[in-house]
Design an enzyme around this catalytic site. Sequence first.
Site, PDB file in Angstrom:
ATOM      1  N   ASP A 212       0.982  -1.217  -0.114  1.00 59.96           N
ATOM      2  CA  ASP A 212       0.015  -0.069   0.015  1.00 59.96           C
ATOM      3  C   ASP A 212       0.916   1.334   0.164  1.00 59.96           C
ATOM      4  O   ASP A 212       1.893   1.269   0.719  1.00 59.96           O
ATOM      5  CB  ASP A 212      -0.877   0.009   1.163  1.00 59.96           C
ATOM      6  CG  ASP A 212      -1.827   0.979   1.286  1.00 59.96           C
ATOM      7  OD1 ASP A 212      -2.805   1.034   0.548  1.00 59.96           O
ATOM      8  OD2 ASP A 212      -1.916   1.874   2.239  1.00 59.96           O
ATOM      9  N   GLU A 266      10.375 -21.090  -3.275  1.00 58.30           N
ATOM     10  CA  GLU A 266       9.268 -20.826  -4.545  1.00 58.30           C
ATOM     11  C   GLU A 266       8.984 -19.203  -4.440  1.00 58.30           C
ATOM     12  O   GLU A 266       9.061 -18.559  -3.528  1.00 58.30           O
ATOM     13  CB  GLU A 266       7.936 -21.656  -4.459  1.00 58.30           C
ATOM     14  CG  GLU A 266       7.160 -21.592  -5.557  1.00 58.30           C
ATOM     15  CD  GLU A 266       6.274 -22.610  -5.631  1.00 58.30           C
ATOM     16  OE1 GLU A 266       5.062 -22.343  -6.150  1.00 58.30           O
ATOM     17  OE2 GLU A 266       6.635 -23.738  -5.321  1.00 58.30           O
TER      18      GLU A 266
END
Length: 553
Positions: A212, A266
Site C-alpha cells: 500500500d 518458491e
Amino acid sequence: MAPARTPANWWRDAVIYEVYIRSFADGNGDGVGDIAGLRRRLPHLARLGVDALWLSPWYPSPMADGGYDVADYRDIDPAFGTLDDAQALVDEAHAHGLRVLIDIVPNHTSSEHAWFREALAGGPSSPARDRYIVRPGRGPSGDLPPNDWSSVFGGPAWTRITEPDGSPGPWYLHLFAPEQPDLDWDNAEVRAEFESILRFWFDRGIDGVRIDVAHGLVKAPGLPDLGSLDAKLLDGVGAGDHPHWDRDEVHEIFQGWRAVADAYGETRAFVAEAWAGTPERLARYVRPDELHTAFNFDYLMAPWRAGHLRRVIDESLTALGAVGAPATWVLSNHDVARHVSRYARPQPEGQQRSLSQLDRSADLELGTRRARAAALLTLALPGGAYLYQGEELGLWEVEDLPEDVLQDPTWERSGHTDRGRDGCRVPLPWSGDCPPFGFSPDATTAAPWLPQPEAWKSLTAEVQDGDPASMLNLYRSALSARRSNPALGDGTLTWESAPDSDVLSFRREPGFRCVVNLSDKPVALPAHSGVLLASGTLDGDRLPSDTAVWLAL
Ligand code: GLC
C-alpha cells in the site's frame, strides 16, 4: 510465443482477483464480509479461472479507513475471523490452485497501534515518537502545522498532539486520515519491523504482498513545503521533485524486501501500489532486484478512446520492458468508480478517475457493452491482470447511496463535497431476488454494511451462472481461453491497426489477434480462421461498435 509458465515466474502473467473482504461474502451474518464467507465462495473463484487472490487488509483495525489503518500487523480483526481461519483460507485456496496475496500497509499505522499509543503516552521526550514523524509547530506558540502538506482525504496532513498533562504538544504527520499516522522510515526499528512482518506471513504460506502507498514511505529531509506542487497529482513530476511522493530513497527499502522474499524457495511476489509521474518512474519500482510488478493506473484511468489506450499500452510496455518487468493491466479497484459506470458516460479527452467530473447521465447498457470489450482487451495484453471483485458480474458504481450510510473518510474530510469510494464497495450479490442477495447467510438479521441496489437481482452470480451470454460467463470463457492459449499472457504484441484508428487490432504469436472497435460504427473483421471469443454478437463478418473479438489465425 509467450515464455512457458513455470512456478517460478507465475507472477509474470497471473490474473489476480482483488477481494475487498468487507464486501465479498459474510459467513457469520453480521452484515460484514469475512474469512468464513470467502472460504465458502472459493469455488466461485476457482471456477472463474483466476490464478490468485489479493485480499484487502484483514488485520485488527478501528476501520477508520476500511482496514488500511492497521492496529496489529500479525493478527486478524475479529470481524473477519482468527489467525486459524486465515491459515485455513490459505490452505484451501492453495488446494483450489489459487495463490494468495495479502495487503501490507507500511506508510502508516492505525492511531490505535501499540507504537502510536506509546508515542502519545510517553510525553515529549519519549523515544517512541521517533518511529513517527513528529515535529514542532510553526508560529510563536507552535500552533501552526509544521508545513503546508495536505491529507489525500482532505484537510491538513498534520494533527497536534495533546500531551498526557493536557498541554498542546508537537504535531504528527498523516498523509491520509488523522487515524493513520505516518511512520518514519529513517528509523531502523521501523525497517526491521516490516521485514519481520513479511517473514511472519511468508512463513504462513502467503504467496505475495500488495504494498500500500509504496511511493510514499520516504519524505524529503527537512520536510520542505509543497509550494505549488499538488498533494495528490504527480503527472510529469520527475526525480526527487516531490517532497513526499516517489522519492529515490524509497527503492533501497524495497531491495531489502526483495531479499526477504527471495530467501523463500518458491517465488513470493510483490505488487506495488505506486503512483509515479511517468511510466519510467514507475518502472524503477520493478527493476530486477526490486519489486516484481506494479499496478498500471495509467491504464485504469484511460478513457474509452483508442488513441489514449494505445498510447498507454505502448508506453507501459516500453518502460517496463526496459527493466525486464511484465506489465499489469487493471480496470477497477476499491478506490475508484467502477468502470461500467465510467464507460457509461461521454468519454473525456484526458484521464478519468472519479465520476464527479463527468456527465451525470449514465447509460449503463453502453457502459456494460464497453466493459465487456475492455475485459477482452485487458486479458489479451502481454503481462498480468488485476480484476476487482464484482467486475465479473458487471456491477456498476452505486452512485445514490444515502449520505447517512457513507463510511469513506473522504466524505467527512472533504466537508461533504466528495462522496468518496463507498459506491464501489457495496457487498456483492450472490443469489436470490432481494437484498442481501446471498451476501449473508439465510435468516440473518443484520443488513449488509452498505445497502445493495434492488436492481442487482438481475446481476447475481446465480442468475448469471446459467446464462451463456452473461458477463460472468464471458469472464470464465476468456480466462479459460487465456490459460490454454500459448499466445496469451507474458510476451509481446504487434499492432496491426493504424495509430490514429478508432479500432485497436494487434497480433500475438502464435496465431492470435485481438480486435476492439471503439468507433461508433461496425467494421469488417480481418481475415481469420475462427472466432475464439467475442464480447458481443457479431454482425455477420462485421464487428459492432464497442465490441471486441479474439480471432485465431
Ligand atoms: C491505498 C489504498 C486505499 C487507502 C490508502 C491509505 O491507496 O488502496 O484504500 O485509503 O492507501 O492506506
